[in-house]
Design a protein around this motif. Structure first.
Motif, PDB file in Angstrom:
ATOM      1  N   ARG A 161       1.944  12.672  -9.391  1.00  0.00           N
ATOM      2  CA  ARG A 161       1.295  13.986  -9.222  1.00  0.00           C
ATOM      3  C   ARG A 161       2.296  15.124  -9.260  1.00  0.00           C
ATOM      4  N   ALA A 197       2.363   1.694  -3.481  1.00  0.00           N
ATOM      5  CA  ALA A 197       1.365   2.201  -4.428  1.00  0.00           C
ATOM      6  C   ALA A 197       1.115   3.694  -4.207  1.00  0.00           C
ATOM      7  N   GLN A 198       1.045   4.113  -2.936  1.00  0.00           N
ATOM      8  CA  GLN A 198       0.824   5.523  -2.631  1.00  0.00           C
ATOM      9  C   GLN A 198       2.004   6.376  -3.070  1.00  0.00           C
ATOM     10  N   GLU A 199       3.219   5.872  -2.855  1.00  0.00           N
ATOM     11  CA  GLU A 199       4.407   6.617  -3.283  1.00  0.00           C
ATOM     12  C   GLU A 199       4.428   6.796  -4.794  1.00  0.00           C
ATOM     13  N   LYS A 200       4.065   5.750  -5.526  1.00  0.00           N
ATOM     14  CA  LYS A 200       4.022   5.842  -6.990  1.00  0.00           C
ATOM     15  C   LYS A 200       2.975   6.864  -7.420  1.00  0.00           C
ATOM     16  N   GLU A 201       1.827   6.850  -6.775  1.00  0.00           N
ATOM     17  CA  GLU A 201       0.757   7.793  -7.101  1.00  0.00           C
ATOM     18  C   GLU A 201       1.206   9.228  -6.830  1.00  0.00           C
ATOM     19  N   MET A 202       1.846   9.443  -5.687  1.00  0.00           N
ATOM     20  CA  MET A 202       2.296  10.778  -5.329  1.00  0.00           C
ATOM     21  C   MET A 202       3.411  11.248  -6.260  1.00  0.00           C
ATOM     22  N   MET A 240       0.832  -1.202   0.000  1.00  0.00           N
ATOM     23  CA  MET A 240       0.000   0.000   0.000  1.00  0.00           C
ATOM     24  C   MET A 240       0.870   1.257   0.000  1.00  0.00           C
ATOM     25  N   ILE A 241       1.951   1.259   0.782  1.00  0.00           N
ATOM     26  CA  ILE A 241       2.856   2.406   0.809  1.00  0.00           C
ATOM     27  C   ILE A 241       3.509   2.589  -0.555  1.00  0.00           C
TER      28      ILE A 241
END
Length: 71
Positions: free
Chosen positions: A69, A61-66, A58-59
């Motif tokens: 952006r 995936a969130q890092e990739k998303e951020m 989950m971390i």
């Protein structure tokens, strides 16, 4: 409203998605989680490895998303 149940998933769709994710991670790790929810036959290490790997994914995936952006 108090936040005393912060670990509890209240949205049924989210709970179903997290259960599927948990089973997917357990399969990846070779941990035989029971579909009925009872896993008392597994060691704490086995159960903890599933939760820990879920958090790492989950971390990640969130890092990739951020990172996407910021561009």
């Amino acid at each position: 409203m108090s936040n005393s149940n912060s670990g509890r998933i209240e949205v049924p769709e989210a709970k179903e998605a997290m259960d599927r994710f948990k089973m997917e991670v357990a399969d990846e790790l070779g941990v035989p989680l029971s579909k009925d929810g009872y896993n008392g036959n597994l060691t704490s290490y086995q159960n903890g490895s599933v939760g820990g790997h879920m958090v790492r994914k989950m971390i990640e995936a969130q890092e990739k998303e951020m990172a996407g952006r910021e561009r």
